[in-house]
Scaffold this motif. Structure first.
Motif, PDB file in Angstrom:
ATOM      1  N   LEU A 166       0.847  -1.184   0.000  1.00  0.00           N
ATOM      2  CA  LEU A 166       0.000   0.000   0.000  1.00  0.00           C
ATOM      3  C   LEU A 166       0.888   1.240   0.000  1.00  0.00           C
ATOM      4  CD1 LEU A 166      -1.465  -2.293   1.899  1.00  0.00           C
ATOM      5  CD2 LEU A 166      -3.020  -0.425   2.451  1.00  0.00           C
ATOM      6  N   ALA A 167       0.323   2.348  -0.463  1.00  0.00           N
ATOM      7  CA  ALA A 167       1.016   3.618  -0.303  1.00  0.00           C
ATOM      8  C   ALA A 167       1.141   3.938   1.185  1.00  0.00           C
ATOM      9  CB  ALA A 167       0.245   4.729  -1.018  1.00  0.00           C
ATOM     10  N   ARG A 168       2.290   4.437   1.573  1.00  0.00           N
ATOM     11  CA  ARG A 168       2.485   4.789   2.980  1.00  0.00           C
ATOM     12  C   ARG A 168       1.449   5.805   3.445  1.00  0.00           C
ATOM     13  NH1 ARG A 168       6.443   4.274   6.696  1.00  0.00           N
ATOM     14  NH2 ARG A 168       7.777   3.215   5.188  1.00  0.00           N
ATOM     15  N   ALA A 169       1.008   6.673   2.545  1.00  0.00           N
ATOM     16  CA  ALA A 169       0.020   7.691   2.902  1.00  0.00           C
ATOM     17  C   ALA A 169      -1.383   7.116   3.056  1.00  0.00           C
ATOM     18  CB  ALA A 169       0.013   8.798   1.852  1.00  0.00           C
ATOM     19  N   PRO A 206      13.037  -2.261   4.505  1.00  0.00           N
ATOM     20  CA  PRO A 206      13.364  -1.978   3.099  1.00  0.00           C
ATOM     21  C   PRO A 206      13.820  -3.208   2.316  1.00  0.00           C
ATOM     22  CG  PRO A 206      14.988  -0.985   4.578  1.00  0.00           C
ATOM     23  CD  PRO A 206      13.868  -1.459   5.430  1.00  0.00           C
ATOM     24  N   ASP A 207      14.509  -4.145   2.961  1.00  0.00           N
ATOM     25  CA  ASP A 207      14.948  -5.348   2.248  1.00  0.00           C
ATOM     26  C   ASP A 207      13.754  -6.219   1.861  1.00  0.00           C
ATOM     27  OD1 ASP A 207      17.607  -4.612   2.415  1.00  0.00           O
ATOM     28  OD2 ASP A 207      17.946  -5.702   4.291  1.00  0.00           O
ATOM     29  N   ARG A 208      12.806  -6.361   2.777  1.00  0.00           N
ATOM     30  CA  ARG A 208      11.593  -7.125   2.457  1.00  0.00           C
ATOM     31  C   ARG A 208      10.783  -6.425   1.373  1.00  0.00           C
ATOM     32  NH1 ARG A 208       8.040  -8.834   7.511  1.00  0.00           N
ATOM     33  NH2 ARG A 208       6.984 -10.014   5.832  1.00  0.00           N
ATOM     34  N   LEU A 209      10.717  -5.111   1.434  1.00  0.00           N
ATOM     35  CA  LEU A 209       9.980  -4.363   0.417  1.00  0.00           C
ATOM     36  C   LEU A 209      10.623  -4.515  -0.962  1.00  0.00           C
ATOM     37  CD1 LEU A 209       9.160  -1.077   2.361  1.00  0.00           C
ATOM     38  CD2 LEU A 209       7.539  -2.838   1.641  1.00  0.00           C
ATOM     39  N   LEU A 210      11.950  -4.479  -0.996  1.00  0.00           N
ATOM     40  CA  LEU A 210      12.648  -4.649  -2.277  1.00  0.00           C
ATOM     41  C   LEU A 210      12.371  -6.034  -2.863  1.00  0.00           C
ATOM     42  CD1 LEU A 210      14.578  -3.634  -4.438  1.00  0.00           C
ATOM     43  CD2 LEU A 210      16.484  -4.432  -3.019  1.00  0.00           C
ATOM     44  N   PHE A 219      15.820  -3.549 -11.137  1.00  0.00           N
ATOM     45  CA  PHE A 219      17.211  -3.088 -11.132  1.00  0.00           C
ATOM     46  C   PHE A 219      17.592  -2.361 -12.422  1.00  0.00           C
ATOM     47  CE2 PHE A 219      17.094  -6.581  -8.041  1.00  0.00           C
ATOM     48  CZ  PHE A 219      17.523  -5.873  -6.925  1.00  0.00           C
ATOM     49  N   ASP A 220      16.622  -2.190 -13.342  1.00  0.00           N
ATOM     50  CA  ASP A 220      16.867  -1.310 -14.485  1.00  0.00           C
ATOM     51  C   ASP A 220      16.887   0.149 -14.064  1.00  0.00           C
ATOM     52  OD1 ASP A 220      16.965  -3.486 -16.148  1.00  0.00           O
ATOM     53  OD2 ASP A 220      14.946  -3.236 -16.959  1.00  0.00           O
ATOM     54  N   ALA A 221      16.217   0.458 -12.953  1.00  0.00           N
ATOM     55  CA  ALA A 221      16.193   1.827 -12.434  1.00  0.00           C
ATOM     56  C   ALA A 221      17.374   2.035 -11.490  1.00  0.00           C
ATOM     57  CB  ALA A 221      14.877   2.081 -11.701  1.00  0.00           C
ATOM     58  N   PRO A 222      17.829   3.277 -11.322  1.00  0.00           N
ATOM     59  CA  PRO A 222      18.950   3.543 -10.402  1.00  0.00           C
ATOM     60  C   PRO A 222      18.607   3.103  -8.975  1.00  0.00           C
ATOM     61  CG  PRO A 222      18.533   5.448 -11.791  1.00  0.00           C
ATOM     62  CD  PRO A 222      17.393   4.503 -12.016  1.00  0.00           C
ATOM     63  N   ALA A 223      19.610   2.542  -8.285  1.00  0.00           N
ATOM     64  CA  ALA A 223      19.385   1.995  -6.951  1.00  0.00           C
ATOM     65  C   ALA A 223      18.894   3.063  -5.978  1.00  0.00           C
ATOM     66  CB  ALA A 223      20.672   1.357  -6.426  1.00  0.00           C
ATOM     67  N   ASP A 224      19.456   4.284  -6.055  1.00  0.00           N
ATOM     68  CA  ASP A 224      19.010   5.319  -5.120  1.00  0.00           C
ATOM     69  C   ASP A 224      17.571   5.738  -5.399  1.00  0.00           C
ATOM     70  OD1 ASP A 224      19.689   6.484  -7.535  1.00  0.00           O
ATOM     71  OD2 ASP A 224      20.539   8.296  -6.642  1.00  0.00           O
ATOM     72  N   PHE A 225      17.164   5.696  -6.665  1.00  0.00           N
ATOM     73  CA  PHE A 225      15.785   6.011  -7.011  1.00  0.00           C
ATOM     74  C   PHE A 225      14.838   4.963  -6.434  1.00  0.00           C
ATOM     75  CE2 PHE A 225      12.225   5.214  -9.956  1.00  0.00           C
ATOM     76  CZ  PHE A 225      11.566   6.429  -9.865  1.00  0.00           C
ATOM     77  N   ILE A 226      15.200   3.692  -6.568  1.00  0.00           N
ATOM     78  CA  ILE A 226      14.371   2.606  -6.028  1.00  0.00           C
ATOM     79  C   ILE A 226      14.270   2.729  -4.511  1.00  0.00           C
ATOM     80  CG2 ILE A 226      14.195   0.112  -5.684  1.00  0.00           C
ATOM     81  CD1 ILE A 226      13.383   1.038  -8.460  1.00  0.00           C
ATOM     82  N   ARG A 227      15.379   3.022  -3.854  1.00  0.00           N
ATOM     83  CA  ARG A 227      15.345   3.183  -2.391  1.00  0.00           C
ATOM     84  C   ARG A 227      14.395   4.297  -1.993  1.00  0.00           C
ATOM     85  NH1 ARG A 227      20.970   2.177  -2.800  1.00  0.00           N
ATOM     86  NH2 ARG A 227      21.394   4.420  -2.824  1.00  0.00           N
ATOM     87  N   GLY A 228      14.391   5.376  -2.751  1.00  0.00           N
ATOM     88  CA  GLY A 228      13.476   6.474  -2.460  1.00  0.00           C
ATOM     89  C   GLY A 228      12.022   6.070  -2.664  1.00  0.00           C
ATOM     90  N   GLN A 229      11.763   5.295  -3.713  1.00  0.00           N
ATOM     91  CA  GLN A 229      10.402   4.836  -3.972  1.00  0.00           C
ATOM     92  C   GLN A 229       9.908   3.896  -2.871  1.00  0.00           C
ATOM     93  OE1 GLN A 229       8.323   5.719  -6.917  1.00  0.00           O
ATOM     94  NE2 GLN A 229       9.859   7.313  -6.587  1.00  0.00           N
ATOM     95  N   LEU A 230      10.802   3.068  -2.350  1.00  0.00           N
ATOM     96  CA  LEU A 230      10.413   2.125  -1.296  1.00  0.00           C
ATOM     97  C   LEU A 230       9.976   2.842  -0.024  1.00  0.00           C
ATOM     98  CD1 LEU A 230      13.157  -0.657  -1.651  1.00  0.00           C
ATOM     99  CD2 LEU A 230      10.790  -0.714  -2.477  1.00  0.00           C
ATOM    100  N   LYS A 231      10.482   4.033   0.187  1.00  0.00           N
ATOM    101  CA  LYS A 231      10.093   4.787   1.380  1.00  0.00           C
ATOM    102  C   LYS A 231       8.626   5.223   1.315  1.00  0.00           C
ATOM    103  CE  LYS A 231      14.740   6.572   2.247  1.00  0.00           C
ATOM    104  NZ  LYS A 231      15.604   7.788   2.309  1.00  0.00           N
ATOM    105  N   GLY A 232       8.031   5.160   0.130  1.00  0.00           N
ATOM    106  CA  GLY A 232       6.658   5.607  -0.026  1.00  0.00           C
ATOM    107  C   GLY A 232       5.624   4.494   0.052  1.00  0.00           C
ATOM    108  N   ILE A 233       6.074   3.254   0.362  1.00  0.00           N
ATOM    109  CA  ILE A 233       5.125   2.141   0.423  1.00  0.00           C
ATOM    110  C   ILE A 233       5.295   1.351   1.715  1.00  0.00           C
ATOM    111  CG2 ILE A 233       5.006   1.903  -2.084  1.00  0.00           C
ATOM    112  CD1 ILE A 233       6.822  -0.556  -1.845  1.00  0.00           C
ATOM    113  N   VAL A 234       4.297   0.534   2.002  1.00  0.00           N
ATOM    114  CA  VAL A 234       4.297  -0.367   3.152  1.00  0.00           C
ATOM    115  C   VAL A 234       3.908  -1.749   2.641  1.00  0.00           C
ATOM    116  CG1 VAL A 234       3.190  -0.919   5.356  1.00  0.00           C
ATOM    117  CG2 VAL A 234       3.712   1.456   4.778  1.00  0.00           C
ATOM    118  N   GLY A 235       4.637  -2.765   3.060  1.00  0.00           N
ATOM    119  CA  GLY A 235       4.363  -4.114   2.592  1.00  0.00           C
ATOM    120  C   GLY A 235       3.165  -4.743   3.287  1.00  0.00           C
TER     121      GLY A 235
END
Length: 207
Positions: A58-61, A119-123, A144-160
């Protein structure tokens, strides 16, 4: 869910098949403030637990994951559906005692929803979910086609979400309560439709 015996779907492979084919589900929880629902793409791990386990995010929001649920959550999966006209029944010509109806396939999965932020479980989750939908494509996109820092930022916006299934209900309402002749009339009409879901219902109908 109200399920007349003729429409009951209770074999586990059939239930799991409907879940896999649907992909998108509505996650419903009861709270002190009322019912809450979120449409979510979920995937099934059939080996985790007696009925399998659903995974998604889900979205974190989204306040649903923060709002305590009363009892179990319910994930609603819809298969193909189609309107059925009385004019397709040969029996209409005999007695006119027919009315419109709707044919459909659905599965309700119940269980206690578990939410996590690791974050590891979310990835691992988004990687598996992406692979499920990208693998049939000629040139599948990978996380992993997207930059790793971009993916890390996106993961902060979701909840598993992890939902071990405690109970499954399935319904296949496909004109089983009609005569073979009426079913054939419905199947023929739906198979000739321009609507893909109509044709899918026709293919699923029993002979």
């Amino acid at each position: 869910m109200y399920i007349p015996p003729a429409f009951r779907l209770d074999d586990l492979p059939g239930l799991h098949g409907t879940i896999r084919a649907a992909g998108l589900a509505n996650l419903v929880t009861a709270t002190a403030e009322g019912l809450v629902a979120s449409p979510l793409p979920l995937f099934l791990d059939p080996e985790d637990g007696p009925f399998g386990t659903l995974h998604g995010h889900l979205a974190r929001a989204n306040p649903q994951w923060r709002t305590p649920a009363i009892g179990q959550a319910m994930a609603v999966f819809m298969g193909p559906d189609a309107y059925v006209s009385p004019s397709w029944y040969p029996s209409k010509q005999e007695h006119h005692r027919v009315v419109p109806t709707w044919n459909y396939v659905t599965v309700h999965a119940y269980g206690a929803a578990e939410f996590y932020e690791d974050p590891d479980r979310l990835l691992a989750l988004v990687t598996r979910l992406t692979e499920r939908h990208e693998s049939p494509r000629p040139a599948p996109w990978a996380v992993f086609d997207a930059p790793a820092d971009f993916i890390r930022g996106q993961l902060k916006g979701i909840v598993g979400l992890r939902l071990p299934i405690a109970r499954l209900e399935g319904k296949r309402k496909l004109s089983q309560n009609r005569s073979a002749e009426d079913r054939a009339g419905v199947r023929t009409a739906l198979a000739a439709s321009d609507r893909p879901a109509d044709r899918a219902v026709a293919a699923a109908m029993p002979e």
